[in-house]
Write a protein that holds these residues in place. Structure first.
Motif, short mmCIF file in Angstrom:
data_model
loop_
_atom_site.label_atom_id
_atom_site.label_comp_id
_atom_site.label_asym_id
_atom_site.label_seq_id
_atom_site.Cartn_x
_atom_site.Cartn_y
_atom_site.Cartn_z
N ARG A 1 -8.08 -10.47 4.85
CA ARG A 1 -8.90 -9.42 5.45
C ARG A 1 -9.40 -8.42 4.41
NH1 ARG A 1 -7.10 -7.86 11.60
NH2 ARG A 1 -7.70 -9.88 12.42
N SER B 1 -6.31 13.60 1.90
CA SER B 1 -4.87 13.43 2.03
C SER B 1 -4.25 13.36 0.64
CB SER B 1 -4.51 12.19 2.82
OG SER B 1 -3.10 12.21 3.05
N LEU C 1 -8.32 2.13 13.42
CA LEU C 1 -7.08 2.58 14.10
C LEU C 1 -5.89 1.96 13.39
CD1 LEU C 1 -7.37 2.66 18.00
CD2 LEU C 1 -7.13 4.55 16.40
N GLY C 2 -5.83 2.19 12.07
CA GLY C 2 -4.70 1.70 11.30
C GLY C 2 -3.66 2.78 11.16
N ALA C 3 -2.95 2.77 10.02
CA ALA C 3 -1.88 3.74 9.81
C ALA C 3 -2.40 5.18 9.95
CB ALA C 3 -1.27 3.53 8.43
N LEU C 4 -3.53 5.47 9.33
CA LEU C 4 -4.04 6.84 9.33
C LEU C 4 -4.82 7.14 10.62
CD1 LEU C 4 -5.28 7.13 5.63
CD2 LEU C 4 -3.05 7.61 6.56
N TRP D 1 -11.96 2.54 17.08
CA TRP D 1 -12.62 1.24 16.92
C TRP D 1 -11.92 0.47 15.81
CZ3 TRP D 1 -15.90 -0.85 12.90
CH2 TRP D 1 -16.58 -2.02 13.26
N SER D 2 -11.52 -0.74 16.12
CA SER D 2 -10.80 -1.54 15.13
C SER D 2 -11.28 -2.99 15.25
CB SER D 2 -9.29 -1.44 15.35
OG SER D 2 -9.00 -1.61 16.71
N ARG D 3 -10.68 -3.85 14.46
CA ARG D 3 -11.09 -5.25 14.51
C ARG D 3 -10.47 -5.92 15.74
NH1 ARG D 3 -11.69 -9.45 9.85
NH2 ARG D 3 -11.56 -7.67 8.48
N ASP D 4 -9.17 -5.69 15.92
CA ASP D 4 -8.48 -6.23 17.10
C ASP D 4 -8.25 -5.09 18.09
OD1 ASP D 4 -8.22 -8.72 15.78
OD2 ASP D 4 -6.47 -7.95 14.71
N ASP E 1 -15.47 14.00 2.43
CA ASP E 1 -14.44 14.11 1.39
C ASP E 1 -14.66 13.07 0.29
OD1 ASP E 1 -11.87 15.19 0.42
OD2 ASP E 1 -11.16 13.15 0.80
N PRO F 1 -13.47 10.90 5.70
CA PRO F 1 -12.47 10.85 4.64
C PRO F 1 -12.13 9.42 4.24
CG PRO F 1 -11.40 11.15 6.76
CD PRO F 1 -12.84 10.81 7.04
N TYR G 1 -7.66 -5.72 3.24
CA TYR G 1 -7.14 -4.36 3.39
C TYR G 1 -5.71 -4.42 3.91
CZ TYR G 1 -8.49 -5.06 8.33
OH TYR G 1 -8.63 -5.56 9.59
N PRO H 1 -10.96 0.96 6.00
CA PRO H 1 -10.88 0.56 4.59
C PRO H 1 -12.27 0.12 4.14
CG PRO H 1 -10.09 -1.21 6.01
CD PRO H 1 -10.50 -0.08 6.93
N LYS I 1 -6.34 -2.45 20.50
CA LYS I 1 -5.10 -1.71 20.25
C LYS I 1 -4.60 -1.08 21.54
CE LYS I 1 -5.56 -2.17 15.80
NZ LYS I 1 -4.77 -3.09 15.06
N ARG J 1 0.83 -1.21 0.00
CA ARG J 1 0.00 0.00 0.00
C ARG J 1 0.87 1.26 0.00
NH1 ARG J 1 -3.59 1.15 4.01
NH2 ARG J 1 -2.35 0.17 5.66
P1 NAP Z 1 -5.21 0.39 7.63
O1 NAP Z 1 -3.86 0.71 8.15
O2 NAP Z 1 -5.42 -0.87 6.87
O3 NAP Z 1 -6.21 0.44 8.88
C1 NAP Z 1 -7.54 0.04 8.78
C2 NAP Z 1 -8.16 0.02 10.17
O4 NAP Z 1 -9.55 -0.32 10.04
C3 NAP Z 1 -7.52 -1.02 11.09
O5 NAP Z 1 -7.41 -0.51 12.39
C4 NAP Z 1 -8.52 -2.17 11.06
O6 NAP Z 1 -8.55 -2.94 12.24
C5 NAP Z 1 -9.83 -1.41 10.93
N1 NAP Z 1 -10.87 -2.27 10.38
C6 NAP Z 1 -10.92 -2.83 9.15
N2 NAP Z 1 -12.03 -3.61 9.03
C7 NAP Z 1 -12.66 -3.54 10.23
C8 NAP Z 1 -13.84 -4.12 10.73
N3 NAP Z 1 -14.61 -4.94 10.00
N4 NAP Z 1 -14.19 -3.83 12.00
C9 NAP Z 1 -13.44 -3.02 12.77
N5 NAP Z 1 -12.30 -2.42 12.34
C10 NAP Z 1 -11.92 -2.69 11.09
O7 NAP Z 1 -5.76 1.57 6.68
P2 NAP Z 1 -5.22 3.08 6.59
O8 NAP Z 1 -3.92 3.12 5.88
O9 NAP Z 1 -5.28 3.71 7.93
O10 NAP Z 1 -6.30 3.73 5.62
C11 NAP Z 1 -7.67 3.77 5.97
C12 NAP Z 1 -8.55 4.20 4.81
O11 NAP Z 1 -8.48 5.61 4.62
C13 NAP Z 1 -8.14 3.66 3.43
O12 NAP Z 1 -8.54 2.33 3.23
C14 NAP Z 1 -8.90 4.60 2.51
O13 NAP Z 1 -10.21 4.09 2.31
C15 NAP Z 1 -8.98 5.91 3.32
N6 NAP Z 1 -8.14 6.99 2.69
C16 NAP Z 1 -8.74 8.09 2.17
C17 NAP Z 1 -7.98 9.11 1.62
C18 NAP Z 1 -8.60 10.39 1.12
O14 NAP Z 1 -7.90 11.24 0.57
N7 NAP Z 1 -9.90 10.60 1.32
C19 NAP Z 1 -6.60 9.00 1.59
C20 NAP Z 1 -6.00 7.86 2.12
C21 NAP Z 1 -6.78 6.86 2.68
P3 NAP Z 1 -7.29 -3.86 12.66
O15 NAP Z 1 -6.14 -2.90 12.89
O16 NAP Z 1 -7.71 -4.52 13.92
O17 NAP Z 1 -7.01 -4.77 11.50
#
Ligand code: NAP
Length: 310
Positions: free
Chosen positions: A308, A276, A142-145, A163-166, A249, A223, A310, A197, A168, A87
């Motif tokens: 998963r 972003s 609660l992932g990277a962003l 709120w996340s799947r696992d 957004d 967003p 994502y 995601p 934190k 990613r």
């Molecule tokens: P990431 O690192 O994959 O984090 C995703 C988070 O969502 C994780 O904490 C994950 O939980 C949680 N999650 C996923 N499915 C779930 C579920 N069913 N129940 C509960 N929690 C769940 O993603 P990221 O890099 O932070 O990016 C997030 C999203 O931001 C992207 O996928 C994209 O859609 C959006 N985005 C938008 C823009 C924009 O300009 N608008 C730019 C960049 C990204 P776990 O940690 O427990 O696995």
């Protein structure tokens, strides 16, 4: 060995220059017209690619995505299951998203949406001041962003949860996880931010039932992806006042059609999927590092978990 790059954005030339700087030994091919022999392609970084295109490259070593979201790749059944997907998440994407989130949290928290309305009426009126310590921010994902945004809102004095799947462990951020803890998380959230995601489980998660679980007068900041929100439900919640205002957004149809009522809603702040942005030099260096990782027999980072989605 060749790297296939494709983008129609105005800065595509800068991308190629920066990628070449990081990978001087690599041959670059341009999608769609300059692919050449598909058997040469080992790495791809293509935006707006055609579904099914990845099955044409028999020697693919890794697929890279421009942004954090990979829902477009997950929807394509022809993306080979055994090819790792890296990613496009790097420090610049994370920081720029945090700026977007912090901007709207502060905007709504300090009532600037109301003061803008007062200004239109030449009305000199102060709102009651709400302390940050009682304005609770809740971040879906609660992932990277989400983690960086959560750290920042917590540092600004807002009680913050994610709120996340696992579960934190993030300093000063309360962790809720799993379907069972969604409602308690929403019940303690005055400003809801979606940074999930898009997967089958998260599609339509911002719906009437979950919006109703937020306290009266809550705010929404999305967003994430347009299909996280049921837009009619969001509009109904805004019209009833249950949601006081929303910063959106992303939309189910992008570009948002000119006649979509969200454009004209007085309490909606719509931006064209720009929450972003990648800074090209930082992002290209990150992809180049991932190419070197893969050539050394390692996996790209962050790596998509195919199970998963994502
Ligand atoms: P990431 O690192 O994959 O984090 C995703 C988070 O969502 C994780 O904490 C994950 O939980 C949680 N999650 C996923 N499915 C779930 C579920 N069913 N129940 C509960 N929690 C769940 O993603 P990221 O890099 O932070 O990016 C997030 C999203 O931001 C992207 O996928 C994209 O859609 C959006 N985005 C938008 C823009 C924009 O300009 N608008 C730019 C960049 C990204 P776990 O940690 O427990 O696995």
């Amino acid at each position: 060995m060749a790297f296939l790059f494709g983008s129609r954005s105005h800065d595509a030339g800068k991308w190629v220059d920066e990628l070449k700087r990081g990978l001087p030994e690599m041959e670059f091919r341009l999608w769609p017209d300059g692919v050449g022999d598909p058997a040469d392609i080992e790495f791809t970084l293509v935006t707006g690619g055609k579904p099914g295109m990845y099955k044409d490259f028999p020697n693919l070593k890794a697929i890279f995505s421009f942004g954090a979201g990979v829902d477009h790749l997950m929807r394509d059944p022809d993306v080979p299951k055994d090819v790792p997907i890296g990613r496009g998440v790097n420090a610049s994407l994370v920081q720029n998203m945090t700026h977007y989130v912090v901007h709207w949290v502060l905007h709504f928290h300090r009532g600037y949406h109301r003061y803008r309305e007062f200004q239109g009426q030449a009305k000199w009126q102060a709102l009651d001041f709400v302390y940050p310590s009682v304005r609770r921010v809740g971040i879906l994902g609660l992932g990277a962003l989400g983690t960086d945004a959560a750290r920042s809102t917590a540092a600004l004095g807002f009680p913050t949860a994610g709120w996340s799947r696992d579960t934190k462990s993030v300093k000063n951020v309360e962790s809720f996880h799993g379907a069972d803890q969604l409602k308690p998380f929403l019940a303690r959230t005055d400003v809801l931010v979606c940074l999930l995601p898009l997967t089958p489980e998260t599609t339509d998660i911002i719906n009437a039932e979950n919006l109703a679980a937020l306290p009266e007068g809550a705010f929404l900041i999305n967003p994430g992806r347009g299909s996280h929100a049921v837009e009619d439900d969001v509009r109904a919640a805004l019209d009833s006042g249950h949601i006081e205002a929303a910063a959106l957004d992303v939309f189910r149809t992008e570009p948002l059609p000119p006649d979509d009522p969200l454009w004209a809603h007085p309490r909606v702040y719509a931006t064209p999927h720009v929450a972003s942005r990648n800074e090209v030099d930082v992002a290209a260096a990150h992809h180049a590092e991932n190419v070197r990782r893969v050539l050394a027999g390692e996996l790209p980072r962050p790596l998509v978990d195919r199970a998963r989605g994502y």
